[in-house]
Design a protein around this motif. Structure first.
Motif, mmCIF file in Angstrom:
data_model
loop_
_atom_site.group_PDB
_atom_site.id
_atom_site.type_symbol
_atom_site.label_atom_id
_atom_site.label_comp_id
_atom_site.label_asym_id
_atom_site.label_seq_id
_atom_site.Cartn_x
_atom_site.Cartn_y
_atom_site.Cartn_z
ATOM 1 N N CYS A 288 0.841 -1.193 0.000
ATOM 2 C CA CYS A 288 0.000 0.000 0.000
ATOM 3 C C CYS A 288 0.882 1.250 0.000
ATOM 4 C CB CYS A 288 -0.913 0.005 1.215
ATOM 5 S SG CYS A 288 -2.078 -1.384 1.251
ATOM 6 N N MET A 289 0.419 2.309 -0.663
ATOM 7 C CA MET A 289 1.198 3.541 -0.712
ATOM 8 C C MET A 289 1.289 4.216 0.648
ATOM 9 S SD MET A 289 0.414 5.516 -4.255
ATOM 10 C CE MET A 289 0.752 4.764 -5.846
ATOM 11 N N ASP A 290 0.219 4.151 1.424
ATOM 12 C CA ASP A 290 0.155 4.906 2.675
ATOM 13 C C ASP A 290 0.319 4.042 3.908
ATOM 14 O OD1 ASP A 290 -0.340 7.261 1.219
ATOM 15 O OD2 ASP A 290 -2.449 6.759 1.067
ATOM 16 N N ALA A 291 0.646 2.784 3.740
ATOM 17 C CA ALA A 291 0.791 1.880 4.884
ATOM 18 C C ALA A 291 1.750 0.760 4.520
ATOM 19 C CB ALA A 291 -0.562 1.304 5.283
ATOM 20 N N GLU A 292 2.629 0.404 5.451
ATOM 21 C CA GLU A 292 3.564 -0.691 5.225
ATOM 22 C C GLU A 292 2.892 -2.028 5.515
ATOM 23 O OE1 GLU A 292 7.470 -0.439 6.793
ATOM 24 O OE2 GLU A 292 7.490 1.752 6.810
ATOM 25 N N HIS A 293 3.370 -3.050 4.813
ATOM 26 C CA HIS A 293 2.886 -4.405 5.085
ATOM 27 C C HIS A 293 3.476 -4.900 6.394
ATOM 28 C CE1 HIS A 293 1.761 -8.503 4.871
ATOM 29 N NE2 HIS A 293 2.961 -8.949 4.555
ATOM 30 N N ASP A 294 2.633 -5.393 7.263
ATOM 31 C CA ASP A 294 3.050 -5.979 8.533
ATOM 32 C C ASP A 294 3.140 -7.487 8.338
ATOM 33 O OD1 ASP A 294 3.445 -6.890 11.083
ATOM 34 O OD2 ASP A 294 1.674 -5.918 11.954
ATOM 35 N N ALA A 295 4.363 -7.997 8.201
ATOM 36 C CA ALA A 295 4.559 -9.424 7.914
ATOM 37 C C ALA A 295 4.060 -10.315 9.045
ATOM 38 C CB ALA A 295 6.035 -9.702 7.647
ATOM 39 N N SER A 296 3.893 -9.749 10.246
ATOM 40 C CA SER A 296 3.414 -10.565 11.357
ATOM 41 C C SER A 296 1.976 -11.033 11.127
ATOM 42 C CB SER A 296 3.502 -9.786 12.668
ATOM 43 O OG SER A 296 2.575 -8.712 12.705
ATOM 44 N N VAL A 297 1.219 -10.311 10.288
ATOM 45 C CA VAL A 297 -0.154 -10.719 9.997
ATOM 46 C C VAL A 297 -0.147 -12.080 9.311
ATOM 47 C CG1 VAL A 297 -2.238 -10.160 8.677
ATOM 48 C CG2 VAL A 297 -0.999 -8.351 9.887
ATOM 49 N N ASP A 298 0.688 -12.231 8.273
ATOM 50 C CA ASP A 298 0.810 -13.510 7.578
ATOM 51 C C ASP A 298 1.280 -14.599 8.528
ATOM 52 O OD1 ASP A 298 1.368 -11.125 5.948
ATOM 53 O OD2 ASP A 298 1.558 -12.501 4.251
ATOM 54 N N ARG A 299 2.348 -14.287 9.275
ATOM 55 C CA ARG A 299 2.978 -15.297 10.132
ATOM 56 C C ARG A 299 2.017 -15.794 11.211
ATOM 57 N NH1 ARG A 299 6.785 -12.352 11.691
ATOM 58 N NH2 ARG A 299 5.996 -11.699 13.717
ATOM 59 N N THR A 328 -5.102 2.926 4.932
ATOM 60 C CA THR A 328 -4.271 3.568 5.948
ATOM 61 C C THR A 328 -3.546 2.549 6.816
ATOM 62 O OG1 THR A 328 -5.995 3.690 7.651
ATOM 63 C CG2 THR A 328 -5.933 5.469 6.013
ATOM 64 N N GLY A 329 -3.808 1.261 6.605
ATOM 65 C CA GLY A 329 -3.164 0.216 7.384
ATOM 66 C C GLY A 329 -3.974 -0.285 8.553
ATOM 67 N N VAL A 330 -5.110 0.348 8.859
ATOM 68 C CA VAL A 330 -5.974 -0.115 9.947
ATOM 69 C C VAL A 330 -6.644 -1.424 9.530
ATOM 70 C CG1 VAL A 330 -8.029 0.414 11.328
ATOM 71 C CG2 VAL A 330 -6.381 2.224 10.770
ATOM 72 N N ARG A 331 -6.626 -2.409 10.432
ATOM 73 C CA ARG A 331 -7.207 -3.704 10.120
ATOM 74 C C ARG A 331 -8.643 -3.797 10.627
ATOM 75 N NH1 ARG A 331 -4.306 -6.987 7.440
ATOM 76 N NH2 ARG A 331 -5.905 -8.592 7.674
ATOM 77 N N HIS A 332 -9.470 -4.505 9.864
ATOM 78 C CA HIS A 332 -10.876 -4.719 10.180
ATOM 79 C C HIS A 332 -11.153 -6.214 10.086
ATOM 80 C CE1 HIS A 332 -11.572 -0.342 9.383
ATOM 81 N NE2 HIS A 332 -10.625 -0.544 8.496
ATOM 82 N N SER A 333 -12.279 -6.636 10.623
ATOM 83 C CA SER A 333 -12.624 -8.056 10.564
ATOM 84 C C SER A 333 -14.127 -8.224 10.454
ATOM 85 C CB SER A 333 -12.103 -8.795 11.799
ATOM 86 O OG SER A 333 -12.730 -8.310 12.970
ATOM 87 N N ALA A 334 -14.535 -9.406 10.006
ATOM 88 C CA ALA A 334 -15.943 -9.754 9.890
ATOM 89 C C ALA A 334 -16.073 -11.259 10.090
ATOM 90 C CB ALA A 334 -16.492 -9.343 8.528
ATOM 91 N N LYS A 335 -17.265 -11.691 10.457
ATOM 92 C CA LYS A 335 -17.486 -13.121 10.675
ATOM 93 C C LYS A 335 -17.339 -13.913 9.388
ATOM 94 C CE LYS A 335 -20.535 -12.691 14.702
ATOM 95 N NZ LYS A 335 -21.887 -12.960 15.249
#
Length: 507
Positions: A288-299, A328-335
């Motif tokens: 993403c242009m405005d947010a870095e990838h957080d590799a811990s999400v994958d791991r 913006t890098g904020v994470r969301h979730s859904a069922k």
């Protein structure tokens, strides 16, 4: 990977029964051993076996086949990356050089008839290793991981061999044709990057792969026989047979394998009745242009999925069925996917534009703002997140030197400018301050410009984009995009009526 770039070539990240003949003598591999395993046709596959450390050290442990990227080799550094953290978690890990990519044979792009049978031979071999936990004779307790080429080979193998127990396909495709040739339009930037990367380091393509590359780069076309050959690779038709726990990981700005491919796979596996989860990230063949990838999400998602479903630890919670980041890098979730719907964003309008082969916009791997466009304002609700595939209905007419061509559709947010510190690897460069294309996603729209009136309805590539205060959302219909094959016609198009609807959620 640079933090502010919408897409980069990841040539070494893109990835892919038989009888395992007698392996060659073991070679020295730090922390493991390397052998050659004979596949169904005698092709020798270079294979690396790393015994578990951590909780599984010294015991029979579940094994994980970890696939590599297109043009790459099997991972051999046990201290880094996915290989390192899977070993630390107590799994045996097996990596290999795919056919034609450091092993004998020719690259056939994860063909079930070639690379798929190669991996079946590896499973036969794993079952004979003293460190491997077994579910039965010749049946190792087995998971698969890896991204891109190494994601596709998981879906192929799991559709062929029920000895695979759990898979985590990352940043990969549902259909090879739909990924490289969507709406019969070549992704020229990616074709150049993949074909170039794949032919390095002594790799050897099957003649069909070479001819597809040549035609894609010189004529922008794929012949019917080529299209049929790629269609036979799947893995879409094989996924109907997959009924094991499956975790899809996909990148929201990945123009090579967009999230639409994970959505299709998620829906298929869910319909099969198997446990399934889908995680979107700012990673893959993009960032993403405005947010870095957080590799811990994958791991963390991968380790939890394997702990629960491969190791059988029922105390582990794998979390919501669908998680995703906004721009913006904020994470969301859904069922589940799709998330609960809010009021959709809608827009309608019309316009005319001229075009020629001289037109261009964007970079080779990401969409960019176009000044030659038909632009339609989209009424975006205040707050919330755009999540899912926009739907475009368009009435049009026009004429061109080639009546059968494509125009392109992309959403832009005029309130979000392109940052000024993009690296030089973005070719051609995006203009600083121009509005950003939403997630960099561009969709080819096939049109017939023969002077008659026509109408079409088409889904655009899915997006995940936060609507900030003052967001100014617009749909652009443009004559060319550097992500795809160069416009080869000259002419004009009048859109007499266009309507776009974008699904949203409260976030």
């Amino acid at each position: 990977m640079p933090s502010k770039i919408a897409a980069l070539v990841a040539g070494s990240v893109l990835l892919s029964a038989g009888f395992a003949g007698a392996p060659a003598a073991a070679a020295e591999t730090p922390g493991g051993r390397t052998v050659e395993v004979a596949s169904f046709d005698g092709t020798k596959i270079v294979t690396n076996f790393f015994p578990a450390r951590g909780p599984g050290a010294g015991e029979r442990a579940a094994s994980v086949l970890l696939g590599s990227g297109f043009g790459g080799r099997g991972a051999t550094d046990p201290e880094t990356g996915e290989l390192g953290y899977l070993l630390d978690a107590g799994y045996n890990v097996v990596t290999w050089n795919p056919r034609g990519f450091g092993s004998e044979g020719q690259v056939q792009i994860d063909d079930p008839r070639a690379e798929g049978r190669d991996v079946r031979a590896l499973i036969d071999w794993i079952a004979k290793q003293p460190e491997a936990k077994l579910d039965g004779r010749g049946d190792p307790r087995l998971g698969m991981a890896g991204g891109s080429y190494g994601g596709a080979i998981q879906l192929v193998t799991a559709g062929l061999d029920d000895r695979v127990d759990v898979i985590v396909p990352g940043y990969t495709y549902h259909s090879l044709n739909d990924a490289l040739y969507p709406n019969r339009t070549i992704k020229a930037g990616w074709a150049f990057g993949l074909c170039s990367a794949g032919l390095q380091n002594g790799n050897e393509f099957h003649p069909r792969v070479s001819s597809i590359c040549w035609r894609a780069l010189t004529t922008g076309e794929v012949t019917k026989p080529d299209e049929t050959w790629m269609r036979e690779h799947g893995p879409d038709f094989l996924m109907k047979k997959i009924d094991i726990p499956t975790l899809f990981v996909q990148g929201v700005t990945d123009t090579l394998f967009p999230v639409s491919h994970a959505i299709a796979g998620y829906r298929t596996i869910k319909a099969n009745g198997a446990p399934v989860k889908m995680v979107w990230t700012c990673g893959g063949h993009a960032n993403c242009m405005d947010a870095e990838h957080d590799a811990s999400v994958d791991r963390e998602a991968t380790l939890a999925w394997f702990q629960r479903h491969l190791r059988g630890d029922k105390s582990v919670r794998t979390g919501p069925e669908f998680t995703y980041p906004d721009n913006t890098g904020v994470r969301h979730s859904a069922k589940a996917f799709p998330p609960p719907a809010a009021k959709p964003a809608r827009g309608s309008g019309s316009g005319t534009t001229l075009f020629s082969p001289a037109d261009n916009s964007g970079a080779m791997f990401t969409g960019g703002y176009s000044h030659n466009r038909i632009e339609i304002p989209v009424d975006a609700p205040s707050g919330g997140v755009l999540v899912g595939a926009p739907e475009l209905t368009m009435k049009y007419r026009g004429r061109a030197t080639d009546a059968t061509t494509s125009v392109y559709a992309q959403l832009i947010d005029a309130s979000v400018p392109v940052p000024g510190d993009l690296p030089a690897s973005v070719i051609p460069p995006l203009a600083e301050g121009d509005p950003q294309v939403v997630n960099g996603m561009v969709t080819p729209v096939p049109v017939t410009l023969d002077g008659a009136a026509h109408e079409l309805t088409i889904d655009l590539e899915a997006v995940a984009w936060r609507l900030r205060p003052g967001s100014k959302l617009k749909l652009q219909i443009i004559p060319n995009s550097a992500v795809y094959n160069q416009q080869r016609a000259a002419g004009w198009i009048t859109v007499t009526s266009a309507t776009v609807t974008v699904p949203t959620t409260a976030g």
